[in-house]
Design a protein around this motif. Structure first.
Motif, PDB file in Angstrom:
ATOM      1  N   ASP A 276     -31.711  57.302  -1.922  1.00 17.65           N
ATOM      2  CA  ASP A 276     -30.020  57.225  -1.969  1.00 17.65           C
ATOM      3  C   ASP A 276     -29.600  57.023  -3.571  1.00 17.65           C
ATOM      4  O   ASP A 276     -28.621  57.733  -3.865  1.00 17.65           O
ATOM      5  N   TYR A 277     -30.174  56.002  -4.068  1.00  8.41           N
ATOM      6  CA  TYR A 277     -29.485  55.554  -5.538  1.00  8.41           C
ATOM      7  C   TYR A 277     -29.939  57.151  -6.416  1.00  8.41           C
ATOM      8  O   TYR A 277     -29.034  57.400  -7.050  1.00  8.41           O
TER       9      TYR A 277
ATOM     10  N   TYR B  30     -30.355  60.194  -5.325  1.00  7.57           N
ATOM     11  CA  TYR B  30     -29.705  61.300  -5.027  1.00  7.57           C
ATOM     12  C   TYR B  30     -28.306  61.545  -5.198  1.00  7.57           C
ATOM     13  O   TYR B  30     -27.534  62.244  -5.107  1.00  7.57           O
ATOM     14  N   GLU B  31     -27.786  60.215  -5.170  1.00  5.15           N
ATOM     15  CA  GLU B  31     -26.331  59.926  -5.539  1.00  5.15           C
ATOM     16  C   GLU B  31     -25.912  60.319  -6.923  1.00  5.15           C
ATOM     17  O   GLU B  31     -24.993  60.280  -7.424  1.00  5.15           O
ATOM     18  N   LYS B  32     -26.964  60.431  -7.815  1.00  9.83           N
ATOM     19  CA  LYS B  32     -26.788  60.635  -9.157  1.00  9.83           C
ATOM     20  C   LYS B  32     -26.372  62.049  -9.393  1.00  9.83           C
ATOM     21  O   LYS B  32     -26.633  62.690 -10.564  1.00  9.83           O
TER      22      LYS B  32
ATOM     23  N   GLY C  12     -22.872  57.348  -7.047  1.00  8.19           N
ATOM     24  CA  GLY C  12     -23.924  56.472  -6.633  1.00  8.19           C
ATOM     25  C   GLY C  12     -23.325  55.449  -7.492  1.00  8.19           C
ATOM     26  O   GLY C  12     -22.037  54.735  -7.503  1.00  8.19           O
TER      27      GLY C  12
ATOM     28  N   ASP D  26     -24.195  52.098 -10.689  1.00  3.62           N
ATOM     29  CA  ASP D  26     -24.894  51.514 -11.925  1.00  3.62           C
ATOM     30  C   ASP D  26     -24.626  50.255 -12.086  1.00  3.62           C
ATOM     31  O   ASP D  26     -23.571  49.564 -12.120  1.00  3.62           O
TER      32      ASP D  26
ATOM     33  N   LYS E 267     -23.621  53.587   0.034  1.00  6.95           N
ATOM     34  CA  LYS E 267     -25.158  53.551   0.573  1.00  6.95           C
ATOM     35  C   LYS E 267     -25.850  52.299  -0.332  1.00  6.95           C
ATOM     36  O   LYS E 267     -26.695  51.692   0.348  1.00  6.95           O
ATOM     37  N   THR E 268     -25.525  52.424  -1.449  1.00  8.85           N
ATOM     38  CA  THR E 268     -26.477  51.414  -2.480  1.00  8.85           C
ATOM     39  C   THR E 268     -25.360  50.228  -2.983  1.00  8.85           C
ATOM     40  O   THR E 268     -25.844  49.255  -3.242  1.00  8.85           O
TER      41      THR E 268
ATOM     42  N   SER F 289     -20.358  53.031  -4.099  1.00  2.21           N
ATOM     43  CA  SER F 289     -21.278  53.729  -3.069  1.00  2.21           C
ATOM     44  C   SER F 289     -21.497  53.064  -1.838  1.00  2.21           C
ATOM     45  O   SER F 289     -21.431  51.933  -1.728  1.00  2.21           O
TER      46      SER F 289
ATOM     47  N   GLY G  14     -20.233  53.762  -9.383  1.00  2.11           N
ATOM     48  CA  GLY G  14     -20.708  54.729 -10.245  1.00  2.11           C
ATOM     49  C   GLY G  14     -19.764  55.047 -11.483  1.00  2.11           C
ATOM     50  O   GLY G  14     -18.703  54.574 -11.525  1.00  2.11           O
TER      51      GLY G  14
END
Length: 941
Positions: A116-117, A119-121, A693, A695, A682-683, A680, A687
């Protein structure tokens, strides 16, 4: 009964008035500081802080070294692709490596965290990058390949989320295709990034024209089009794409078909793959040409391959040559030599270096190239090294040094550790025990000290590297957070101060030095290359607002920001000069204002106890930087015309600067929604912009900004609260003073008498003393009224206790004589009351006598007798209790006790005269002066 009710009513009214006076400021303070309108509920703020942001941040810790690392796409690609994950998941090999899909250390309930990390980029244009807005084909390929290596079905999960993202990827690929179909570009708008395409190799020319297709991006475009079944683009431009591939072939393949690039092994490897992906085959001549080129790179002395014919061997070129042979379906001509060369690149720490030289350190890309080469070569006819299984375990343990507990791979730096330590400190800084549970103070402190440059006194970004101002700033920031544990600011604090002061220019600012590249990265890529404009304006020796802030902030922490260490006068002048007419600050004096420089300028001024030259202008500048989306842009002048270019770090700078000056952004609701979208789901990280995502670099900024935007701050209650609190304090002090005197009065002790007694100045106004003097003593007393002498040369002496009656016809001057005695008329001669000059001490002996005037004008007709007594009695310092007690007795003796609560104007003339007598007697005088007291009185009285 009516009297009791009236007294109770008056007292009740007074009580309520007092309550209102004292409680009004407190009520207003409460209203002003009542919980403001919540934009983000407190429970959600708590969840975002203590659960999501904290867990995301803490998950970046490496469990072996207790340091925090910053993941990046490239490192994850090389690390993941170098490992046989089937062996890891099956438990065939035991090591410190963490299986990202079976991670027992991850507190976040997400088995696909790493997937997920990455693919969210994905950026808005469909491409992928580490930093928002920098989409490129290399990062896009690396993300997809890394995910596929771990879970090949993840990207193609039958879900709208993945369907939409995959479509965006296809759109990005399509946009990277040259308009005429002549190959694919690095990204839709820019030239290829040489250092990303060829990391570790320094043989490339400087300039590449924009919008130029390259062979690596072309392979990726073809490969991903086939993966996503996007065949239209390949079918429609098959001839053009194939022609472009062939145009880059000069024996081997070059990055582009221009003379800017020479043929190299990496371009050749991807050229071969691109050629095959288009379903093309080599004829004999083409194949022999390729083989001749590949063999020309071989070095028989060490068994490896170089980047160019005659160059020394390196492990990366060796891999790409070996992999090229495999793609061509041909065995490498020197497999045993290649195998031995690769193994000689192994280092004592378990990793692999760029070449066998003992001075070459291990790096992840070399490790990747080594193990990819070993996997290929061990399928050839060679003598395998029995130590390879042990080398594999050693390599896994080595690369685990670069893996976080969340499974991601990255690099340690001062920056990554500061980001994490600062964020956790913002959450648990007030709980040292909890803080130390998640932050290993000793390990990170040692890492910081390893970054110390003993030659300069500064700190490098990594251990054993050259120092820079920004790195020194980060090191001292970390040590300052750890102050309560370590009580020091590094190895040699005085030398660090010397290093910082040496960076000040004559103009007062501080030079950017080795941080020029980092500074440009802050502006990099924004609006299509704002950093390119800045790059042409500054060099390492130029003073910038950012470097100046890093320097003076660090000096301030070290308690050395003073005229003894630096030129404060020039610094002040330079900082104030950095503010432009539009209110913003510029990176260098005389340039256009931008939001980043404005933030650092506003952070710098309080350190030298200064304010902006024009505060309204700077606030207006900041407010204009907010875009329609709610985020903030770097150039306010373009904010209304350019949306979608907002970055979280810049939005933080703009918003927090506004809040620091007690106001809030214009469109707060859109800002909140924009920030919400940066989180995010998911993570749990934050972002660079919405849906990008999370960071680590954004965690601390998010925590600080969250505390500001969670509630309405359009009105600042602080000044009003301070004013009302001051009023309340004054009321309390006043009440205390009043009560103090009241209590002293109640216990029958005058505060002034008490003070006088302690000082030996006790008053002589007591009967025992006054009896020594005549009550009245007049010698040649003349009394005047209206300038005329009414009483002429009277001599009289009356002792204490004697009674004197003065008789005379109407108008003879009896009343004038009495007023002269009391100091109410102009007199000549001697007139003394108990030894005191009547003219000079009229006020002093006022309490000694009771005076009943001839007329009744001194009696308040709209008061009751008791109210009159209360009013006049208080003027003599009596309290209500004393007045009531005495008043009742006096009114009774005057036989008007039943009229105590009736208005005086409703009484008869005789009764009103009795009220006047009662007033004269209320303070228990030692002498009475009665002017026609029997007028209107009954003979009985």
């Amino acid at each position: 009964m009516p009297k009791i009710k009236s007294n109770f009513k008056r007292r009740l009214n007074k009580f309520f008035i007092i309550i209102i006076i004292f409680t009004t400021p407190l009520i207003l303070i409460g209203i002003l500081n009542s919980p403001p309108n919540e934009y983000i509920p407190e429970y959600e703020v708590y969840d975002l802080k203590y659960n999501k942001l904290f867990e995301f941040t803490e998950s970046h810790k490496n469990l072996r070294h207790n340091l925090f690392l910053e993941p990046d796409i490239e490192t994850n690609y090389y690390a993941v692709d170098s490992i046989n994950w089937t062996e890891i998941s099956a438990g065939i090999i035991s090591s410190y490596i963490i299986d990202p899909l079976n991670n027992p250390h991850l507190s976040i309930n997400n088995t696909h965290f790493l997937l997920d990390y990455l693919y969210e980029k994905q950026n808005k244009d469909g491409g992928f990058s580490d930093i928002g807005g920098f989409s490129n084909m290399i990062s896009t390929y690396e993300v997809i390949e890394t995910i596929n290596k771990l879970n090949s079905s993840y990207i193609f999960t039958p879900d709208d989320y993945f369907y939409e993202k995959n479509n965006r990827t296809i759109n990005f690929i399509n946009n990277c295709l040259q308009k005429d179909g002549w190959g694919f570009k690095y990204n839709p708008i820019s030239a290829p990034n040489k250092k990303v395409l060829f990391p570790g190799l320094e043989f490339l020319p400087i300039n590449i024209t924009d919008s130029e297709p390259d062979i690596i991006s072309t392979f990726i475009g073809i490969y991903l089009s086939n993966m996503f079944n996007f065949y239209d683009i390949l079918n429609n431009y098959s001839v053009q794409i194939s022609s472009f591939i062939n145009s880059t072939k000069f024996g081997g393949y070059a990055l582009t078909n221009t003379t800017l690039f020479q043929v190299d092994p990496r371009s050749t490897y991807f050229g071969i793959r691109a050629f095959k992906e288009m379903n093309n085959t080599y004829n004999t001549t083409e194949l022999n040409t390729l083989l001749f080129y590949l063999n020309s790179l071989y070095n028989s002395t060490d068994g490896g391959y170089g980047a160019f014919p005659g160059n020394s061997s390196n492990i990366i070129s060796t891999y790409y040559v070996i992999a090229s042979y495999k793609e061509l379906g041909i065995s490498p001509p020197h497999p045993q030599e290649n195998y031995d060369f690769v193994l000689r690149c192994n280092k004592t720490d378990g990793g692999f270096g760029f070449d066998p030289d003992i001075n070459t350190t291990s790096d992840i890309m070399s490790g990747w190239a080594a193990w990819k080469s070993i996997m290929i070569l061990e399928n050839e006819s060679i003598t395998k090294n029995s130590e390879v299984p042990n080398l594999k375990i050693a390599y896994l343990n080595w690369i685990s040094n670069y893996q976080a507990k969340n499974g991601l791979f990255g690099q340690f730096s001062l920056e990554s550790n500061y980001w994490a330590v600062n964020a956790i400190n913002l959450i648990y800084g007030n709980k040292p025990d909890v803080f130390q549970k998640f932050v290993n103070v000793s390990a990170i402190t040692q890492f910081v000290l390893d970054c110390y440059d003993s030659n300069t006194g500064g700190y490098g970004h990594f251990p054993f590297t050259n120092s820079s101002l920004y790195s020194t700033y980060l090191a001292i920031k970390i040590l300052n957070i750890f102050w309560s544990f370590n009580h020091h600011y590094g190895i040699n604090e005085s030398k660090t101060i010397e290093y910082l002061t040496s960076l000040q220019n004559e103009d007062g600012g501080f030079k950017i030095g080795n941080d020029l590249k980092y500074l440009l990265s802050l502006y990099g890529g924004y609006l299509g290359g704002y950093s390119g404009i800045i790059e042409n304006l500054i060099n390492e020796n130029v003073s910038t607002i950012e470097s100046t802030y890093w320097a003076i902030s660090t000096l301030n922490t070290l308690k050395s920001l003073n005229s003894e260490t630096i030129n404060m006068e020039n610094l002040t002048s330079w900082l104030l000069s950095a503010q432009n007419a539009d209110g913003g600050f510029s990176i260098i004096i005389g340039f256009h204002s931008d939001l980043i420089s404005t933030y650092y300028g506003l952070e710098s001024l309080p350190l030298i106890y200064k304010k902006p030259l024009s505060l309204p202008a700077v606030i207006e500048f900041l407010l204009m930087a907010q875009t329609e989306n709610g985020g903030f842009g770097i150039l306010p002048a373009l904010s209304n015309y350019v949306s979608g270019a907002e970055v979280f770090s810049i939005t933080y700078m703009g918003a927090i600067s506004i809040y620091n000056y007690h106001t809030q952004p214009n469109n707060i609701k859109r800002l909140i929604q924009w920030c919400r979208n940066c989180f995010s789901n998911k993570t749990y990280g934050v972002g660079d912009y919405p849906f990008f995502g999370g960071d680590l670099r954004n965690s601390g900024d998010a925590l600080l900004l969250l505390d500001q935007i969670k509630f309405d701050q359009s009105f600042d209650p602080a000044p009003w609260s301070n004013m009302l609190f001051t009023i309340f304090i004054i009321e309390i002090i006043s009440a205390f003073i009043f009560l103090f005197f009241k209590i002293a009065s109640l216990i029958g002790i005058s505060i002034f008498k008490n003070i006088s007694r302690r000082l030996g100045l006790e008053s002589n106004l007591n009967i025992s003393y006054l009896q020594k003097f005549p009550a009245i003593n007049c010698e040649n007393l003349s009394v005047f009224a209206g300038g005329k002498c009414i009483i002429d040369s009277i001599n009289i002496r009356i002792e204490h206790g004697e009674i004197l009656g003065v008789l005379g016809e109407s108008g003879a001057g009896k009343s004038t004589f009495v007023k002269g005695l009391l100091g109410m008329r102009e007199t000549k001669g001697i007139c003394q009351i108990y030894g005191m000059d009547a003219a000079k001490n009229a006020t002093k002996f006022r309490s000694l006598y009771g005076y009943v005037p001839q007329d009744l004008s001194k009696v308040y007709l709209d008061f009751t007798p008791m109210e009159n007594l209360l009013y006049f009695g208080k003027q003599y310092g009596l309290n209500e209790k004393e007045i009531y007690n005495r008043g009742r007795k006096i009114l009774k003796s005057l036989e008007i006790q039943d009229k105590a609560d009736e208005l005086v104007k409703n009484l008869s003339g005789g009764q009103q005269r009795r009220v006047s007598i009662a007033i004269a007697l209320i303070h228990n005088p030692i002498m009475c002066i009665l002017d026609e007291p029997s007028s209107g009185l009954d003979p009985v009285v």
